[in-house]
Design a protein around this motif. Sequence first.
Motif, PDB file in Angstrom:
ATOM      1  N   GLU A  28       0.848  -1.184   0.000  1.00 42.51           N
ATOM      2  CA  GLU A  28       0.000   0.000   0.000  1.00 42.51           C
ATOM      3  C   GLU A  28       0.888   1.239   0.000  1.00 42.51           C
ATOM      4  O   GLU A  28       1.856   1.310   0.763  1.00 42.51           O
ATOM      5  CB  GLU A  28      -0.916   0.020   1.223  1.00 42.51           C
ATOM      6  N   PHE A  29       0.554   2.190  -0.850  1.00 40.80           N
ATOM      7  CA  PHE A  29       1.342   3.412  -0.951  1.00 40.80           C
ATOM      8  C   PHE A  29       0.413   4.613  -1.088  1.00 40.80           C
ATOM      9  O   PHE A  29      -0.674   4.508  -1.662  1.00 40.80           O
ATOM     10  CB  PHE A  29       2.279   3.378  -2.167  1.00 40.80           C
ATOM     11  N   THR A  30       0.874   5.742  -0.586  1.00 40.77           N
ATOM     12  CA  THR A  30       0.252   7.031  -0.855  1.00 40.77           C
ATOM     13  C   THR A  30       1.334   7.917  -1.445  1.00 40.77           C
ATOM     14  O   THR A  30       2.343   8.192  -0.785  1.00 40.77           O
ATOM     15  CB  THR A  30      -0.316   7.665   0.430  1.00 40.77           C
ATOM     16  N   VAL A  31       1.153   8.342  -2.686  1.00 40.89           N
ATOM     17  CA  VAL A  31       2.197   9.073  -3.402  1.00 40.89           C
ATOM     18  C   VAL A  31       1.641  10.400  -3.897  1.00 40.89           C
ATOM     19  O   VAL A  31       0.468  10.493  -4.281  1.00 40.89           O
ATOM     20  CB  VAL A  31       2.734   8.229  -4.586  1.00 40.89           C
ATOM     21  N   ASN A  32       2.483  11.429  -3.870  1.00 44.91           N
ATOM     22  CA  ASN A  32       2.115  12.748  -4.376  1.00 44.91           C
ATOM     23  C   ASN A  32       2.714  12.917  -5.770  1.00 44.91           C
ATOM     24  O   ASN A  32       3.928  12.824  -5.955  1.00 44.91           O
ATOM     25  CB  ASN A  32       2.625  13.844  -3.434  1.00 44.91           C
ATOM     26  N   VAL A  33       1.847  13.164  -6.760  1.00 49.33           N
ATOM     27  CA  VAL A  33       2.274  13.314  -8.154  1.00 49.33           C
ATOM     28  C   VAL A  33       2.144  14.787  -8.523  1.00 49.33           C
ATOM     29  O   VAL A  33       1.037  15.330  -8.583  1.00 49.33           O
ATOM     30  CB  VAL A  33       1.426  12.446  -9.104  1.00 49.33           C
ATOM     31  N   GLU A  34       3.274  15.428  -8.746  1.00 50.87           N
ATOM     32  CA  GLU A  34       3.261  16.852  -9.081  1.00 50.87           C
ATOM     33  C   GLU A  34       2.667  17.091 -10.465  1.00 50.87           C
ATOM     34  O   GLU A  34       2.562  16.179 -11.291  1.00 50.87           O
ATOM     35  CB  GLU A  34       4.685  17.418  -9.024  1.00 50.87           C
ATOM     36  N   ALA A  35       2.273  18.343 -10.716  1.00 49.60           N
ATOM     37  CA  ALA A  35       1.678  18.705 -12.003  1.00 49.60           C
ATOM     38  C   ALA A  35       2.674  18.470 -13.140  1.00 49.60           C
ATOM     39  O   ALA A  35       3.850  18.839 -13.047  1.00 49.60           O
ATOM     40  CB  ALA A  35       1.246  20.171 -11.987  1.00 49.60           C
ATOM     41  N   GLY A  36       2.197  17.818 -14.202  1.00 51.65           N
ATOM     42  CA  GLY A  36       3.029  17.551 -15.369  1.00 51.65           C
ATOM     43  C   GLY A  36       4.064  16.460 -15.180  1.00 51.65           C
ATOM     44  O   GLY A  36       4.954  16.287 -16.013  1.00 51.65           O
TER      45      GLY A  36
END
Length: 236
Positions: A28-36
């Motif tokens: 299980e992961f929670t990841v932050n994906v930046e714009a672009g």
Amino acid sequence: MKINRTNVWSSAALVLLQLSASFGLLKEFTVNVEAGVSECFYETVKAGQVMDVEYQVIDGDRGELDINFHWSAPSGRQIVSDFKKAENSHRHEATEDGDYKMCWDNSISRFNSKTVFFEFLLDQDQDDWFKNGLEGNLDVDSVVEKYEMTVDELKQSITRVHTLLSSVRQMQDVMRAYEARDRNFIEGNFELVNRWSIIQVFIMVLVGGLQVYMVRSLFDDKNRVHQIWKSALLSR
């Protein structure tokens, strides 16, 4: 000899705790994906194993809760391709050995980052799990002799309990992701309402003060605005 069901289930629970890690792989992961930006993860899988991927966008940074998802095999063959999805789940049986690639692509956003929660479940063959785990950690002959149960009955009981516990855990993780997404949405709206309320109060005070000043200028001969009003009236 009468079977003690309490002892049977206690033994089954102990075996389950010892072998739950070898039954399957759950990440299980929670990841932050930046714009672009595109964030990718790799998992080594053998042919014949079944993979489950479930993802959900829980925060859009005041933007839309959607993202692109791509899943490809070690050979580069595309397995799944989602476009602008807020959540989805996929199951696939591996046909190749190697590293399977999962990518969350936020190129559709120019300014807003996305927070994605996802689960990756890799199933292992239950017969191999029981054979490798049970025989290595438990004396099968002593269990059969003591409780007069066959290995197949014990195996089915343990497998059923493990499956149910895995389902409960997965459901709790999904509900936690839903709760996080709803909380982020509500907090974003709360900040937006507060910001606009402050702006509106400031405009109301400004307009009220301006109205008072204009009314007072009508009765003040020395006021510059009064002179402007007087000149405008005389010019007519």
